[in-house]
Design a protein around this motif. Structure first.
Motif, PDB file in Angstrom:
ATOM      1  N   PRO A   9     -14.770  31.286  -5.281  1.00 52.04           N
ATOM      2  CA  PRO A   9     -15.699  30.501  -4.451  1.00 52.04           C
ATOM      3  C   PRO A   9     -15.403  30.723  -2.976  1.00 52.04           C
ATOM      4  N   ASN A  10     -16.375  30.416  -2.147  1.00 55.73           N
ATOM      5  CA  ASN A  10     -16.178  30.508  -0.698  1.00 55.73           C
ATOM      6  C   ASN A  10     -14.951  29.679  -0.314  1.00 55.73           C
ATOM      7  N   PRO A  11     -13.918  30.281   0.299  1.00 59.98           N
ATOM      8  CA  PRO A  11     -12.699  29.526   0.604  1.00 59.98           C
ATOM      9  C   PRO A  11     -12.854  28.547   1.759  1.00 59.98           C
ATOM     10  N   ASN A  12     -13.951  28.661   2.533  1.00 57.30           N
ATOM     11  CA  ASN A  12     -14.131  27.767   3.681  1.00 57.30           C
ATOM     12  C   ASN A  12     -12.798  27.579   4.403  1.00 57.30           C
ATOM     13  N   PRO A  13     -12.302  28.601   5.084  1.00 56.14           N
ATOM     14  CA  PRO A  13     -10.912  28.629   5.536  1.00 56.14           C
ATOM     15  C   PRO A  13     -10.532  27.693   6.673  1.00 56.14           C
ATOM     16  N   LYS A  14     -11.507  27.198   7.430  1.00 52.87           N
ATOM     17  CA  LYS A  14     -11.158  26.322   8.553  1.00 52.87           C
ATOM     18  C   LYS A  14     -10.623  24.980   8.041  1.00 52.87           C
ATOM     19  N   PRO A  15      -9.617  24.403   8.713  1.00 52.59           N
ATOM     20  CA  PRO A  15      -9.093  23.088   8.284  1.00 52.59           C
ATOM     21  C   PRO A  15     -10.183  22.028   8.156  1.00 52.59           C
ATOM     22  N   SER A  16     -11.176  22.073   9.042  1.00 50.74           N
ATOM     23  CA  SER A  16     -12.249  21.077   8.998  1.00 50.74           C
ATOM     24  C   SER A  16     -13.183  21.257   7.807  1.00 50.74           C
ATOM     25  N   GLN A  17     -13.042  22.377   7.082  1.00 50.99           N
ATOM     26  CA  GLN A  17     -13.925  22.668   5.942  1.00 50.99           C
ATOM     27  C   GLN A  17     -13.303  22.308   4.597  1.00 50.99           C
ATOM     28  N   GLN A  18     -12.170  21.650   4.609  1.00 53.59           N
ATOM     29  CA  GLN A  18     -11.485  21.373   3.340  1.00 53.59           C
ATOM     30  C   GLN A  18     -12.389  20.661   2.341  1.00 53.59           C
ATOM     31  N   ASN A  19     -13.219  19.737   2.825  1.00 53.73           N
ATOM     32  CA  ASN A  19     -14.072  18.974   1.910  1.00 53.73           C
ATOM     33  C   ASN A  19     -15.188  19.804   1.291  1.00 53.73           C
ATOM     34  N   LYS A  20     -15.279  21.101   1.663  1.00 54.25           N
ATOM     35  CA  LYS A  20     -16.259  22.002   1.060  1.00 54.25           C
ATOM     36  C   LYS A  20     -15.640  22.878  -0.029  1.00 54.25           C
ATOM     37  N   ARG A  21     -14.320  22.781  -0.195  1.00 54.34           N
ATOM     38  CA  ARG A  21     -13.643  23.550  -1.237  1.00 54.34           C
ATOM     39  C   ARG A  21     -13.747  22.781  -2.545  1.00 54.34           C
ATOM     40  N   PHE A  22     -14.105  23.468  -3.624  1.00 56.27           N
ATOM     41  CA  PHE A  22     -14.405  22.780  -4.876  1.00 56.27           C
ATOM     42  C   PHE A  22     -13.285  21.848  -5.330  1.00 56.27           C
ATOM     43  N   HIS A  23     -12.051  22.293  -5.227  1.00 59.98           N
ATOM     44  CA  HIS A  23     -10.951  21.458  -5.717  1.00 59.98           C
ATOM     45  C   HIS A  23     -10.765  20.200  -4.884  1.00 59.98           C
ATOM     46  N   ALA A  24     -11.300  20.198  -3.651  1.00 57.81           N
ATOM     47  CA  ALA A  24     -11.133  19.057  -2.748  1.00 57.81           C
ATOM     48  C   ALA A  24     -12.401  18.219  -2.631  1.00 57.81           C
ATOM     49  N   MET A  25     -13.384  18.487  -3.479  1.00 61.32           N
ATOM     50  CA  MET A  25     -14.650  17.763  -3.428  1.00 61.32           C
ATOM     51  C   MET A  25     -14.686  16.655  -4.474  1.00 61.32           C
ATOM     52  N   PRO A  26     -15.312  15.524  -4.174  1.00 62.30           N
ATOM     53  CA  PRO A  26     -15.498  14.490  -5.210  1.00 62.30           C
ATOM     54  C   PRO A  26     -16.207  15.025  -6.452  1.00 62.30           C
ATOM     55  N   PHE A  27     -17.003  16.084  -6.287  1.00 60.13           N
ATOM     56  CA  PHE A  27     -17.695  16.704  -7.417  1.00 60.13           C
ATOM     57  C   PHE A  27     -16.740  17.097  -8.535  1.00 60.13           C
ATOM     58  N   MET A  28     -15.493  17.414  -8.204  1.00 59.40           N
ATOM     59  CA  MET A  28     -14.544  17.805  -9.243  1.00 59.40           C
ATOM     60  C   MET A  28     -14.329  16.681 -10.254  1.00 59.40           C
ATOM     61  N   GLU A  29     -14.525  15.447  -9.828  1.00 62.69           N
ATOM     62  CA  GLU A  29     -14.443  14.313 -10.761  1.00 62.69           C
ATOM     63  C   GLU A  29     -15.479  14.455 -11.873  1.00 62.69           C
ATOM     64  N   LYS A  30     -16.693  14.866 -11.496  1.00 62.97           N
ATOM     65  CA  LYS A  30     -17.760  15.069 -12.479  1.00 62.97           C
ATOM     66  C   LYS A  30     -17.441  16.245 -13.392  1.00 62.97           C
ATOM     67  N   VAL A  31     -16.911  17.317 -12.834  1.00 61.02           N
ATOM     68  CA  VAL A  31     -16.526  18.483 -13.629  1.00 61.02           C
ATOM     69  C   VAL A  31     -15.542  18.068 -14.721  1.00 61.02           C
ATOM     70  N   ILE A  32     -14.520  17.319 -14.336  1.00 63.21           N
ATOM     71  CA  ILE A  32     -13.485  16.924 -15.292  1.00 63.21           C
ATOM     72  C   ILE A  32     -14.035  15.918 -16.305  1.00 63.21           C
ATOM     73  N   GLU A  33     -14.925  15.057 -15.863  1.00 59.06           N
ATOM     74  CA  GLU A  33     -15.559  14.126 -16.796  1.00 59.06           C
ATOM     75  C   GLU A  33     -16.341  14.877 -17.865  1.00 59.06           C
TER      76      GLU A  33
END
Length: 204
Positions: free
Chosen positions: A107-131
């Protein structure tokens, strides 16, 4: 240091997908988000005829190439190409504990520190994935970025409480055939690939 205070995922804030219906197949279900031009989905579906893969790509140009590749290979019956936003599709169309495997390959690594919330592992969406994962289901992630790999491992194990059952390093010397065009390019350049498999051992 990762932020443990992840906000809850709210599907009501996610647009409804255009592809608005999905019936669970009569075989193990796997989902690939951001499948690009479809190299991995085609290979995977042909190598695993007893599994059903939904491969989702949002970018129109990439999806059209995927669609042509899909048709060229005889439209495998166990592969469903979806031109859609992966977050929307998963949020609205998948049932709890219905998926055996998720794939997030480069996935797009979104490398800037301010982009962390766009990385899949750091998104609330991962909660849905695991559910949506069945117990003992897995999330398969791959990246060529060391910072991304380190952060991903932290989030997936410490925030999302999955077990890392495999973390292998893949290099050009391994004679490994890349699963995606990105992976083949990175290996040819001599870069190392971090390949993770995370397992769900309890419901959330």
């Amino acid at each position: 240091m990762i932020d443990m205070s992840m906000r809850k995922f709210n599907p009501q804030n996610i647009p409804t997908p255009k592809f608005g219906e999905f019936n669970l197949p009569n075989m193990p279900l796997d989902i690939e988000i951001g499948c690009g031009v479809g190299l991995h989905p085609i290979q995977y579906s042909m190598a695993n005829p007893d599994r059903y893969l939904v491969a989702i790509e949002h970018t129109t140009e990439k999806f059209e190439k995927f669609k042509r590749r899909f048709e060229k290979h005889g439209c495998p019956k166990n592969l469903l190409p979806v031109h859609e936003n992966g977050i929307s599709w998963v949020a609205h169309l998948l049932e709890k504990e219905s998926v055996d495997r998720f794939f997030f390959l480069f996935p797009n690594p979104n490398p800037k520190p301010s982009q962390q919330n766009k990385r899949f592992h750091a998104m609330p969406f991962m909660e849905k994935v695991i559910e949506c994962l069945k117990l003992d289901g897995t999330v398969h992630m791959a990246t060529n970025e060391s910072f991304y790999a380190e952060e991903c491992l932290d989030f997936m194990t410490n925030v999302w409480k999955l077990k890392c059952v495999e973390h292998r390093m893949i290099t050009k010397d391994d004679n490994f055939i890349g699963r995606t065009h990105f992976e083949r390019k990175y290996l040819e350049r001599g870069q190392e690939i971090h390949d993770f498999i995370f397992k769900k051992e309890k419901s959330i």
